[in-house]
Write a protein that holds these residues in place. Structure first.
Motif, PDB file in Angstrom:
ATOM      1  N   THR A  76       6.317   6.936  10.504  1.00  0.00           N
ATOM      2  CA  THR A  76       5.449   7.945   9.913  1.00  0.00           C
ATOM      3  C   THR A  76       4.934   8.881  10.992  1.00  0.00           C
ATOM      4  O   THR A  76       4.958   8.559  12.185  1.00  0.00           O
ATOM      5  N   LYS A 131       3.379   7.206   1.928  1.00  0.00           N
ATOM      6  CA  LYS A 131       4.060   7.306   3.222  1.00  0.00           C
ATOM      7  C   LYS A 131       4.321   5.924   3.815  1.00  0.00           C
ATOM      8  O   LYS A 131       5.416   5.650   4.339  1.00  0.00           O
ATOM      9  N   LEU A 132       3.333   5.047   3.698  1.00  0.00           N
ATOM     10  CA  LEU A 132       3.492   3.697   4.237  1.00  0.00           C
ATOM     11  C   LEU A 132       4.374   2.840   3.321  1.00  0.00           C
ATOM     12  O   LEU A 132       5.215   2.064   3.802  1.00  0.00           O
ATOM     13  N   HIS A 169      -1.087   9.108   1.877  1.00  0.00           N
ATOM     14  CA  HIS A 169      -1.075   8.077   2.920  1.00  0.00           C
ATOM     15  C   HIS A 169      -0.400   6.802   2.414  1.00  0.00           C
ATOM     16  O   HIS A 169       0.424   6.192   3.116  1.00  0.00           O
TER      17      HIS A 169
END
Length: 327
Positions: free
Chosen positions: A305, A292-293, A289
């Motif tokens: 995303t 991804k950010l 997570h």
């Protein structure tokens, strides 16, 4: 009272680290094992110098056939010492370490709040700190997981948890209990190697001591101590970066200034994005997570995303990352 080197060490630790002050009400979690008996004996002996009002709390998880006898054993100790005693028993047997830990901290907090104790004190040691570092390292973690057992921690309930024995090994607590003939209640579940932590304690640590470093517990605990200070610094720096880069929109979105984020080192970018996700996601963000950010800080315009848990989506629009909180 016999004044041992361990008494002097804990007296200095409490004073130098400002763990708690004079004349405060301290609720001590006592299982009956050697670490918690060592802890309560030390605090009782230091009570005359500090003026504390001590209470003992015992949590019966109903894991073992002898748990009720264990609770009565601790109750008798409290009565002999003239200390207030509080017992809570689980409504049903708790079948996992995580469930037991959560219930225990909630229970201790409730007792402390009801009876106006200012701190909850536990007997976690340097040995626990070393085992936690190894346990989290093998599961995969960052510096935060490696320094997980800290001297003080605010619980979700708002109560402050304090661990005064983090520089004391389990071997030292055992010697202390033997020296003062403290009646240790042996917990049979500590020998059950189906639990990962017990395998670390019974098998891995002795192997490391025999083959690599006889003082491996203290060495790993020192590593955790160093990491704690670094994590505190990085968290503060990341918070400042997040506050500088974040604009909160109406209702269900926020945006992050990519130009500001791009000036920061990758370590701070990741930590900032983790703080952002902690505000948004229903559970703690994992490495995927966060990566991804973080990737959106330098991604092409219109990149986005896939949904995070709970439905949040992040998208690049020019110099901004827009995060829609709700699906």
């Amino acid at each position: 009272m016999v004044w041992t080197p361990l008494h002097a060490q804990i007296h200095r630790t409490i004073r130098s680290r400002h763990l708690f002050e004079h004349n405060q009400r301290l609720l001590v979690a006592v299982s009956g094992g050697q670490d918690s008996l060592c802890l309560i004996k030390l605090l009782l002996d230091l009570q005359a110098k500090w003026g504390w009002n001590l209470g003992i709390a015992h949590c019966d998880h109903r894991w073992r056939f002898d748990s009720e006898a264990n609770a009565n054993h601790v109750k008798n100790l409290a009565q002999n010492w003239g200390i207030s005693f509080y017992l809570e028993t689980a409504n049903e047997p708790l079948n996992s370490e995580a469930k037991a830990r959560n219930w225990r901290y909630q229970t201790l907090s409730a007792i402390a709040q009801t009876h106006n104790y200012q701190y909850i004190i536990t007997g976690h040691t340097a040995s626990d700190r070393a085992e936690t570092l190894l346990y989290n390292l093998m599961r995969g973690t960052g510096a935060d997981g490696l320094q997980a057992l800290t001297w003080q921690r605010q619980l979700e309930t708002g109560m402050m948890l304090v661990r005064p024995l983090l520089e004391v090994t389990r071997k030292q607590t055992q010697q202390f209990c033997q020296e003062f003939n403290l009646p240790i209640w042996e917990d049979s579940t500590n020998q059950d190697v189906k639990y990962a932590r017990n395998r670390i304690r019974q098998e891995l640590i002795p192997y490391l001591q025999a083959n690599f470093n006889p003082n491996v517990e203290s060495a790993l605990a020192q590593t955790a101590e160093l990491l704690q200070a670094e994590v505190e610094y990085l968290e503060q720096a990341a918070q400042q970066l997040r506050e500088a880069a974040t604009e909160q929109g109406e209702n269900d979105f926020m945006r992050l200034n990519r130009r500001i984020l791009q000036t920061a080192p990758l370590a701070l970018q990741r930590r900032t994005m983790r703080q952002v996700l902690q505000q948004i996601l229903p559970d703690a963000p994992n490495f995927e997570h966060i990566e991804k950010l973080t990737a959106l800080i330098v991604a092409p315009n219109r990149s986005q995303t896939d949904p995070f848990p709970g439905g949040a989506i992040a998208q690049v629009q020019e110099n901004w990352i827009y995060i829609k909180h709700k699906g």
